[in-house]
Design a protein around this motif. Structure first.
Motif, mmCIF file in Angstrom:
data_model
loop_
_atom_site.group_PDB
_atom_site.id
_atom_site.type_symbol
_atom_site.label_atom_id
_atom_site.label_comp_id
_atom_site.label_asym_id
_atom_site.label_seq_id
_atom_site.Cartn_x
_atom_site.Cartn_y
_atom_site.Cartn_z
ATOM 1 N N PRO A 21 0.837 -1.207 0.000
ATOM 2 C CA PRO A 21 0.000 0.000 0.000
ATOM 3 C C PRO A 21 0.869 1.252 0.000
ATOM 4 O O PRO A 21 1.819 1.366 0.774
ATOM 5 C CB PRO A 21 -0.798 -0.131 1.311
ATOM 6 N N GLY A 22 0.566 2.180 -0.889
ATOM 7 C CA GLY A 22 1.306 3.425 -0.973
ATOM 8 C C GLY A 22 2.597 3.353 -1.758
ATOM 9 O O GLY A 22 3.289 4.357 -1.895
ATOM 10 N N GLU A 23 2.938 2.170 -2.314
ATOM 11 C CA GLU A 23 4.201 2.018 -3.038
ATOM 12 C C GLU A 23 4.030 2.374 -4.511
ATOM 13 O O GLU A 23 3.022 2.039 -5.145
ATOM 14 C CB GLU A 23 4.715 0.592 -2.917
ATOM 15 N N TYR A 24 5.032 3.017 -5.043
ATOM 16 C CA TYR A 24 5.031 3.495 -6.433
ATOM 17 C C TYR A 24 6.193 2.812 -7.145
ATOM 18 O O TYR A 24 7.356 3.046 -6.840
ATOM 19 C CB TYR A 24 5.184 5.015 -6.399
ATOM 20 N N VAL A 25 5.866 1.934 -8.096
ATOM 21 C CA VAL A 25 6.858 1.103 -8.772
ATOM 22 C C VAL A 25 6.891 1.421 -10.263
ATOM 23 O O VAL A 25 5.844 1.577 -10.897
ATOM 24 C CB VAL A 25 6.545 -0.394 -8.573
ATOM 25 N N ALA A 26 8.084 1.545 -10.804
ATOM 26 C CA ALA A 26 8.272 1.699 -12.243
ATOM 27 C C ALA A 26 8.763 0.378 -12.815
ATOM 28 O O ALA A 26 9.610 -0.293 -12.212
ATOM 29 C CB ALA A 26 9.270 2.806 -12.545
ATOM 30 N N ILE A 27 8.235 0.008 -13.976
ATOM 31 C CA ILE A 27 8.672 -1.200 -14.669
ATOM 32 C C ILE A 27 9.252 -0.798 -16.019
ATOM 33 O O ILE A 27 8.591 -0.144 -16.820
ATOM 34 C CB ILE A 27 7.516 -2.196 -14.858
ATOM 35 N N MET A 28 10.498 -1.181 -16.240
ATOM 36 C CA MET A 28 11.176 -0.926 -17.499
ATOM 37 C C MET A 28 11.470 -2.251 -18.187
ATOM 38 O O MET A 28 11.317 -3.319 -17.598
ATOM 39 C CB MET A 28 12.465 -0.145 -17.258
ATOM 40 N N GLY A 29 11.887 -2.178 -19.433
ATOM 41 C CA GLY A 29 12.201 -3.381 -20.189
ATOM 42 C C GLY A 29 12.106 -3.113 -21.676
ATOM 43 O O GLY A 29 11.533 -2.100 -22.103
ATOM 44 N N ASP A 30 12.660 -4.022 -22.472
ATOM 45 C CA ASP A 30 12.650 -3.849 -23.922
ATOM 46 C C ASP A 30 11.228 -3.852 -24.473
ATOM 47 O O ASP A 30 10.301 -4.422 -23.879
ATOM 48 C CB ASP A 30 13.444 -4.970 -24.604
ATOM 49 N N SER A 31 11.023 -3.226 -25.613
ATOM 50 C CA SER A 31 9.726 -3.253 -26.288
ATOM 51 C C SER A 31 9.340 -4.692 -26.610
ATOM 52 O O SER A 31 10.179 -5.491 -27.023
ATOM 53 C CB SER A 31 9.785 -2.432 -27.587
ATOM 54 N N ALA A 182 0.911 2.464 -7.126
ATOM 55 C CA ALA A 182 0.981 2.745 -8.558
ATOM 56 C C ALA A 182 2.025 1.877 -9.230
ATOM 57 O O ALA A 182 3.084 1.596 -8.655
ATOM 58 C CB ALA A 182 1.298 4.218 -8.800
ATOM 59 N N ILE A 183 1.700 1.465 -10.453
ATOM 60 C CA ILE A 183 2.641 0.760 -11.325
ATOM 61 C C ILE A 183 2.728 1.559 -12.615
ATOM 62 O O ILE A 183 1.714 1.774 -13.284
ATOM 63 C CB ILE A 183 2.197 -0.674 -11.626
ATOM 64 N N MET A 184 3.918 2.011 -12.934
ATOM 65 C CA MET A 184 4.136 2.775 -14.159
ATOM 66 C C MET A 184 5.055 1.999 -15.085
ATOM 67 O O MET A 184 6.174 1.647 -14.706
ATOM 68 C CB MET A 184 4.755 4.137 -13.844
ATOM 69 N N VAL A 185 4.590 1.736 -16.293
ATOM 70 C CA VAL A 185 5.416 1.160 -17.342
ATOM 71 C C VAL A 185 6.029 2.307 -18.128
ATOM 72 O O VAL A 185 5.316 3.232 -18.547
ATOM 73 C CB VAL A 185 4.562 0.268 -18.259
ATOM 74 N N THR A 186 7.337 2.295 -18.306
ATOM 75 C CA THR A 186 7.980 3.411 -18.998
ATOM 76 C C THR A 186 9.294 2.974 -19.642
ATOM 77 O O THR A 186 9.952 2.044 -19.175
ATOM 78 C CB THR A 186 8.245 4.575 -18.025
ATOM 79 N N HIS A 187 9.663 3.667 -20.728
ATOM 80 C CA HIS A 187 10.985 3.528 -21.324
ATOM 81 C C HIS A 187 11.907 4.659 -20.859
ATOM 82 O O HIS A 187 13.080 4.678 -21.201
ATOM 83 C CB HIS A 187 10.891 3.571 -22.853
ATOM 84 N N SER A 188 11.348 5.609 -20.114
ATOM 85 C CA SER A 188 12.087 6.809 -19.752
ATOM 86 C C SER A 188 12.807 6.636 -18.421
ATOM 87 O O SER A 188 12.157 6.478 -17.377
ATOM 88 C CB SER A 188 11.122 7.995 -19.661
ATOM 89 N N PRO A 189 14.136 6.698 -18.410
ATOM 90 C CA PRO A 189 14.857 6.653 -17.137
ATOM 91 C C PRO A 189 14.455 7.792 -16.198
ATOM 92 O O PRO A 189 14.394 7.605 -14.984
ATOM 93 C CB PRO A 189 16.328 6.773 -17.556
ATOM 94 N N ALA A 190 14.181 8.978 -16.752
ATOM 95 C CA ALA A 190 13.781 10.112 -15.919
ATOM 96 C C ALA A 190 12.447 9.828 -15.236
ATOM 97 O O ALA A 190 12.265 10.143 -14.058
ATOM 98 C CB ALA A 190 13.691 11.379 -16.768
ATOM 99 N N ALA A 191 11.502 9.248 -15.975
ATOM 100 C CA ALA A 191 10.213 8.904 -15.379
ATOM 101 C C ALA A 191 10.381 7.813 -14.329
ATOM 102 O O ALA A 191 9.821 7.887 -13.232
ATOM 103 C CB ALA A 191 9.238 8.459 -16.462
ATOM 104 N N ALA A 192 11.161 6.797 -14.639
ATOM 105 C CA ALA A 192 11.373 5.695 -13.699
ATOM 106 C C ALA A 192 11.992 6.175 -12.403
ATOM 107 O O ALA A 192 11.689 5.669 -11.317
ATOM 108 C CB ALA A 192 12.247 4.624 -14.340
ATOM 109 N N ALA A 193 12.857 7.176 -12.493
ATOM 110 C CA ALA A 193 13.549 7.684 -11.309
ATOM 111 C C ALA A 193 12.601 8.330 -10.313
ATOM 112 O O ALA A 193 12.965 8.524 -9.149
ATOM 113 C CB ALA A 193 14.626 8.676 -11.727
#
Length: 219
Positions: A21-31, A182-193
């Motif tokens: 609860p309350g955790e914000y995770v970014a997921i990166m990876g190849d297309s 929140a789970i955010m899928v992104t290719h952007s290192p700036a967004a993931a940070a």
């Protein structure tokens, strides 16, 4: 969890993780590795071949269509990569839609439009907006009903760097203020940070980013 398509083409496998609860995770990876598919599975818009997805203790696969729709309406906010803004509604009406469906007061729609830099544009229609502006409307709509789980598919993909920075700050602010996850899928290192934790998706599942490891460049 495992997901296959067509003639046994495996998209996701060995996938096992939890979100506090309350955790914000970014997921990166190849297309093509299955990041967007994962979000669709979590939201109940697609079905896994094996495994289970639990949201707030509820197993999504145990719900019928009406119950799954009700859960999504109340507890989820989804920022789609393709926006899915309704062209015949004004911007205010688009953002207020989750409030209307939940029988909640609709004043917060204008507040969220202002927060994403579209103050005074509530009576405009989607055809009057650029792609970046439509993305901002999609973000406002996903946040307006204070969902407990936010799923974001490339939320800054159509935004300039300054607007992306502002939107990511708003996203994080809303997550923390409402105790949402929140789970955010992104290719952007700036967004993931901007996230609390970064995971990398590969054909073998998800792995955490070790401390002091540099983010990979966009694919």
């Amino acid at each position: 969890m495992r997901k296959t398509y067509g003639h046994g083409r495996v998209v996701l496998t060995h996938l096992d993780f939890s979100l506090a609860p309350g955790e914000y995770v970014a997921i990166m990876g190849d297309s093509g590795v299955g990041k967007s598919t994962l979000l669709n599975l979590i939201a109940g818009l697609d079905t896994a071949n094996s495994g289970a997805i639990l949201i707030d203790g509820v197993t999504m696969s145990s719900l019928d269509d009406d119950a799954a729709t009700y859960l999504r309406r109340q507890k989820l906010g989804f920022i789609f990569q393709a926006f899915h803004i309704l062209p015949h509604l004004t911007l205010q009406q688009n953002v207020a839609l989750p409030l209307l469906l939940n029988h909640a007061p609709q004043e917060r729609a204008l507040e969220l439009l202002a927060a994403v830099g579209l103050d005074g544009r509530g009576n405009d229609f989607p055809r009057q907006l650029s792609g970046g502006e439509l993305q901002r409307v999609a973000i406002a709509r996903a946040l307006v009903h204070r969902p407990k789980l936010i799923l974001a598919d490339e939320p800054t993909g159509n935004l300039d760097p300054d607007t992306a920075h502002e939107v990511l700050a708003l996203l994080r602010q809303e997550i923390k203020a409402n105790g949402a996850s929140a789970i955010m899928v992104t290719h952007s290192p700036a967004a993931a940070a901007s996230a609390d934790r970064i995971l990398f998706m590969t054909a073998d599942g998800l792995r955490s980013l070790p401390e002091n490891t540099s983010l990979p460049p966009p694919q």
